[in-house]
Scaffold this motif. Structure first.
Motif, PDB file in Angstrom:
ATOM      1  N   SER A 162     -36.869 -27.158 -24.482  1.00 31.38           N
ATOM      2  CA  SER A 162     -35.524 -27.796 -25.286  1.00 31.38           C
ATOM      3  C   SER A 162     -34.728 -26.509 -25.753  1.00 31.38           C
ATOM      4  O   SER A 162     -33.205 -26.810 -25.934  1.00 31.38           O
ATOM      5  CB  SER A 162     -36.175 -28.445 -26.694  1.00 31.38           C
ATOM      6  OG  SER A 162     -36.945 -27.554 -27.334  1.00 31.38           O
ATOM      7  N   ILE A 163     -35.059 -25.394 -26.109  1.00 36.11           N
ATOM      8  CA  ILE A 163     -34.301 -24.209 -26.167  1.00 36.11           C
ATOM      9  C   ILE A 163     -33.297 -23.925 -24.990  1.00 36.11           C
ATOM     10  O   ILE A 163     -32.212 -23.800 -25.255  1.00 36.11           O
ATOM     11  CB  ILE A 163     -34.817 -23.267 -26.631  1.00 36.11           C
ATOM     12  CG1 ILE A 163     -35.832 -23.418 -28.130  1.00 36.11           C
ATOM     13  CG2 ILE A 163     -34.048 -21.899 -26.747  1.00 36.11           C
ATOM     14  CD1 ILE A 163     -36.752 -22.171 -28.522  1.00 36.11           C
ATOM     15  N   GLY A 164     -33.934 -23.936 -23.830  1.00 37.44           N
ATOM     16  CA  GLY A 164     -32.915 -23.769 -22.617  1.00 37.44           C
ATOM     17  C   GLY A 164     -31.959 -24.750 -22.746  1.00 37.44           C
ATOM     18  O   GLY A 164     -30.970 -24.282 -22.133  1.00 37.44           O
ATOM     19  N   LEU A 165     -32.441 -25.965 -22.780  1.00 35.79           N
ATOM     20  CA  LEU A 165     -31.428 -27.066 -22.665  1.00 35.79           C
ATOM     21  C   LEU A 165     -30.223 -26.970 -23.665  1.00 35.79           C
ATOM     22  O   LEU A 165     -29.038 -27.003 -23.299  1.00 35.79           O
ATOM     23  CB  LEU A 165     -31.989 -28.466 -22.772  1.00 35.79           C
ATOM     24  CG  LEU A 165     -31.338 -29.592 -22.485  1.00 35.79           C
ATOM     25  CD1 LEU A 165     -30.695 -29.269 -21.051  1.00 35.79           C
ATOM     26  CD2 LEU A 165     -32.169 -31.140 -22.724  1.00 35.79           C
ATOM     27  N   ILE A 166     -30.653 -26.582 -24.794  1.00 34.20           N
ATOM     28  CA  ILE A 166     -29.531 -26.352 -25.806  1.00 34.20           C
ATOM     29  C   ILE A 166     -28.772 -25.300 -25.640  1.00 34.20           C
ATOM     30  O   ILE A 166     -27.387 -25.345 -25.780  1.00 34.20           O
ATOM     31  CB  ILE A 166     -30.373 -26.174 -27.415  1.00 34.20           C
ATOM     32  CG1 ILE A 166     -30.944 -27.455 -27.834  1.00 34.20           C
ATOM     33  CG2 ILE A 166     -29.380 -25.642 -28.354  1.00 34.20           C
ATOM     34  CD1 ILE A 166     -31.813 -27.298 -29.118  1.00 34.20           C
ATOM     35  N   GLU A 167     -29.189 -24.124 -25.069  1.00 38.40           N
ATOM     36  CA  GLU A 167     -28.493 -23.001 -24.715  1.00 38.40           C
ATOM     37  C   GLU A 167     -27.481 -23.517 -23.640  1.00 38.40           C
ATOM     38  O   GLU A 167     -26.421 -23.058 -23.514  1.00 38.40           O
ATOM     39  CB  GLU A 167     -29.330 -21.849 -24.410  1.00 38.40           C
ATOM     40  CG  GLU A 167     -29.963 -21.186 -25.567  1.00 38.40           C
ATOM     41  CD  GLU A 167     -30.815 -20.051 -25.218  1.00 38.40           C
ATOM     42  OE1 GLU A 167     -31.359 -20.033 -23.942  1.00 38.40           O
ATOM     43  OE2 GLU A 167     -31.558 -19.307 -26.161  1.00 38.40           O
ATOM     44  N   PHE A 168     -27.956 -24.082 -22.573  1.00 38.19           N
ATOM     45  CA  PHE A 168     -27.385 -24.488 -21.505  1.00 38.19           C
ATOM     46  C   PHE A 168     -26.183 -25.492 -22.017  1.00 38.19           C
ATOM     47  O   PHE A 168     -24.853 -25.333 -21.729  1.00 38.19           O
ATOM     48  CB  PHE A 168     -28.037 -25.468 -20.414  1.00 38.19           C
ATOM     49  CG  PHE A 168     -27.298 -25.797 -19.223  1.00 38.19           C
ATOM     50  CD1 PHE A 168     -26.859 -24.900 -18.523  1.00 38.19           C
ATOM     51  CD2 PHE A 168     -27.319 -27.124 -19.101  1.00 38.19           C
ATOM     52  CE1 PHE A 168     -25.888 -25.642 -17.468  1.00 38.19           C
ATOM     53  CE2 PHE A 168     -26.428 -27.474 -18.059  1.00 38.19           C
ATOM     54  CZ  PHE A 168     -25.804 -26.775 -17.048  1.00 38.19           C
TER      55      PHE A 168
ATOM     56  N   VAL B 267     -26.038 -25.075 -13.208  1.00 33.92           N
ATOM     57  CA  VAL B 267     -27.399 -25.386 -13.411  1.00 33.92           C
ATOM     58  C   VAL B 267     -28.295 -24.315 -12.442  1.00 33.92           C
ATOM     59  O   VAL B 267     -29.129 -23.722 -12.886  1.00 33.92           O
ATOM     60  CB  VAL B 267     -27.486 -26.841 -12.837  1.00 33.92           C
ATOM     61  CG1 VAL B 267     -29.122 -27.123 -12.472  1.00 33.92           C
ATOM     62  CG2 VAL B 267     -27.081 -27.658 -14.041  1.00 33.92           C
ATOM     63  N   LYS B 268     -27.553 -24.177 -11.198  1.00 32.94           N
ATOM     64  CA  LYS B 268     -28.328 -23.254 -10.400  1.00 32.94           C
ATOM     65  C   LYS B 268     -28.483 -21.866 -11.199  1.00 32.94           C
ATOM     66  O   LYS B 268     -29.337 -21.195 -10.867  1.00 32.94           O
ATOM     67  CB  LYS B 268     -27.588 -22.997  -9.112  1.00 32.94           C
ATOM     68  CG  LYS B 268     -27.523 -24.031  -8.208  1.00 32.94           C
ATOM     69  CD  LYS B 268     -26.501 -23.885  -6.965  1.00 32.94           C
ATOM     70  CE  LYS B 268     -26.636 -24.999  -5.936  1.00 32.94           C
ATOM     71  NZ  LYS B 268     -25.788 -24.817  -4.740  1.00 32.94           N
ATOM     72  N   GLU B 269     -27.452 -21.438 -11.467  1.00 37.89           N
ATOM     73  CA  GLU B 269     -27.428 -20.162 -12.437  1.00 37.89           C
ATOM     74  C   GLU B 269     -28.753 -20.185 -13.596  1.00 37.89           C
ATOM     75  O   GLU B 269     -29.530 -19.057 -13.458  1.00 37.89           O
ATOM     76  CB  GLU B 269     -26.387 -19.508 -13.026  1.00 37.89           C
ATOM     77  CG  GLU B 269     -25.217 -19.268 -11.947  1.00 37.89           C
ATOM     78  CD  GLU B 269     -23.724 -18.713 -12.803  1.00 37.89           C
ATOM     79  OE1 GLU B 269     -23.787 -18.628 -14.110  1.00 37.89           O
ATOM     80  OE2 GLU B 269     -22.763 -18.906 -11.913  1.00 37.89           O
ATOM     81  N   GLU B 270     -28.629 -21.156 -14.318  1.00 38.97           N
ATOM     82  CA  GLU B 270     -29.657 -21.375 -15.342  1.00 38.97           C
ATOM     83  C   GLU B 270     -31.014 -21.522 -14.800  1.00 38.97           C
ATOM     84  O   GLU B 270     -32.045 -20.879 -15.232  1.00 38.97           O
ATOM     85  CB  GLU B 270     -29.316 -22.592 -16.127  1.00 38.97           C
ATOM     86  CG  GLU B 270     -30.395 -23.037 -17.103  1.00 38.97           C
ATOM     87  CD  GLU B 270     -30.139 -21.984 -18.302  1.00 38.97           C
ATOM     88  OE1 GLU B 270     -31.170 -21.952 -18.965  1.00 38.97           O
ATOM     89  OE2 GLU B 270     -29.126 -21.614 -18.460  1.00 38.97           O
ATOM     90  N   LEU B 271     -31.060 -21.989 -13.535  1.00 36.05           N
ATOM     91  CA  LEU B 271     -32.633 -22.043 -13.074  1.00 36.05           C
ATOM     92  C   LEU B 271     -32.907 -21.099 -12.113  1.00 36.05           C
ATOM     93  O   LEU B 271     -34.035 -20.995 -11.652  1.00 36.05           O
ATOM     94  CB  LEU B 271     -32.668 -23.590 -12.309  1.00 36.05           C
ATOM     95  CG  LEU B 271     -32.478 -24.841 -13.101  1.00 36.05           C
ATOM     96  CD1 LEU B 271     -32.216 -26.081 -11.985  1.00 36.05           C
ATOM     97  CD2 LEU B 271     -33.569 -24.938 -13.842  1.00 36.05           C
TER      98      LEU B 271
ATOM     99  N   LEU C 238     -27.005 -35.366 -26.270  1.00 41.01           N
ATOM    100  CA  LEU C 238     -28.099 -34.029 -25.893  1.00 41.01           C
ATOM    101  C   LEU C 238     -29.462 -34.861 -25.440  1.00 41.01           C
ATOM    102  O   LEU C 238     -30.023 -34.513 -24.288  1.00 41.01           O
ATOM    103  CB  LEU C 238     -28.338 -33.051 -26.704  1.00 41.01           C
ATOM    104  CG  LEU C 238     -29.194 -32.133 -26.225  1.00 41.01           C
ATOM    105  CD1 LEU C 238     -28.878 -31.236 -25.080  1.00 41.01           C
ATOM    106  CD2 LEU C 238     -29.518 -30.954 -27.601  1.00 41.01           C
ATOM    107  N   GLN C 239     -29.959 -35.757 -26.336  1.00 46.07           N
ATOM    108  CA  GLN C 239     -31.200 -36.359 -25.874  1.00 46.07           C
ATOM    109  C   GLN C 239     -31.046 -37.361 -24.698  1.00 46.07           C
ATOM    110  O   GLN C 239     -32.205 -37.674 -24.331  1.00 46.07           O
ATOM    111  CB  GLN C 239     -31.632 -37.067 -27.303  1.00 46.07           C
ATOM    112  CG  GLN C 239     -31.830 -36.446 -28.557  1.00 46.07           C
ATOM    113  CD  GLN C 239     -31.852 -37.262 -29.949  1.00 46.07           C
ATOM    114  OE1 GLN C 239     -31.859 -38.488 -29.848  1.00 46.07           O
ATOM    115  NE2 GLN C 239     -32.162 -36.283 -30.715  1.00 46.07           N
ATOM    116  N   GLU C 240     -29.916 -37.583 -24.463  1.00 48.60           N
ATOM    117  CA  GLU C 240     -29.999 -38.611 -23.305  1.00 48.60           C
ATOM    118  C   GLU C 240     -29.714 -37.931 -21.974  1.00 48.60           C
ATOM    119  O   GLU C 240     -29.790 -38.567 -20.954  1.00 48.60           O
ATOM    120  CB  GLU C 240     -28.616 -39.510 -23.354  1.00 48.60           C
ATOM    121  CG  GLU C 240     -28.643 -40.434 -24.635  1.00 48.60           C
ATOM    122  CD  GLU C 240     -29.795 -41.329 -24.664  1.00 48.60           C
ATOM    123  OE1 GLU C 240     -30.137 -41.783 -23.445  1.00 48.60           O
ATOM    124  OE2 GLU C 240     -30.389 -41.642 -25.727  1.00 48.60           O
ATOM    125  N   LEU C 241     -29.684 -36.440 -21.999  1.00 45.23           N
ATOM    126  CA  LEU C 241     -29.480 -35.867 -20.777  1.00 45.23           C
ATOM    127  C   LEU C 241     -30.857 -35.433 -19.987  1.00 45.23           C
ATOM    128  O   LEU C 241     -31.442 -34.836 -20.588  1.00 45.23           O
ATOM    129  CB  LEU C 241     -28.656 -34.436 -21.031  1.00 45.23           C
ATOM    130  CG  LEU C 241     -27.280 -34.650 -21.741  1.00 45.23           C
ATOM    131  CD1 LEU C 241     -26.740 -33.134 -22.045  1.00 45.23           C
ATOM    132  CD2 LEU C 241     -26.229 -35.151 -20.802  1.00 45.23           C
TER     133      LEU C 241
END
Length: 74
Positions: free
Chosen positions: A33-39, A10-14, A56-59
């Motif tokens: 949403s695209i970033g979340l899907i890629e993550f 998460v730190k790397e993603e952000l 995924l929708q619950e995260l």
């Protein structure tokens, strides 16, 4: 170990050194949403799991991600 790895991902993603694991990923950290899907795809690869669209929708937070991945990795 899973928790620590996810926090690092998460730190790397952000691109940050500090995160609040209870903060909302989309609202507080502006992950779209695209970033979340890629993550999620990187989580699936890293932990050799599958995350369904419904899950995924619950995260919402990093804690949600940790709980879900820990429940799938046995």
């Amino acid at each position: 170990m899973i928790k620590d790895k996810i926090i690092e991902m998460v730190k790397e993603e952000l691109l940050t050194d500090e995160i609040d694991i209870n903060a909302d990923l989309t609202n507080d950290y502006q992950i779209d949403s695209i970033g979340l899907i890629e993550f999620v795809m990187s989580l699936e690869d890293e932990f050799n799991i599958e995350i369904a669209d419904e899950e995924l929708q619950e995260l919402r937070s990093t804690k949600d991600v940790i709980d879900l991945v820990e429940s799938k990795v046995k």
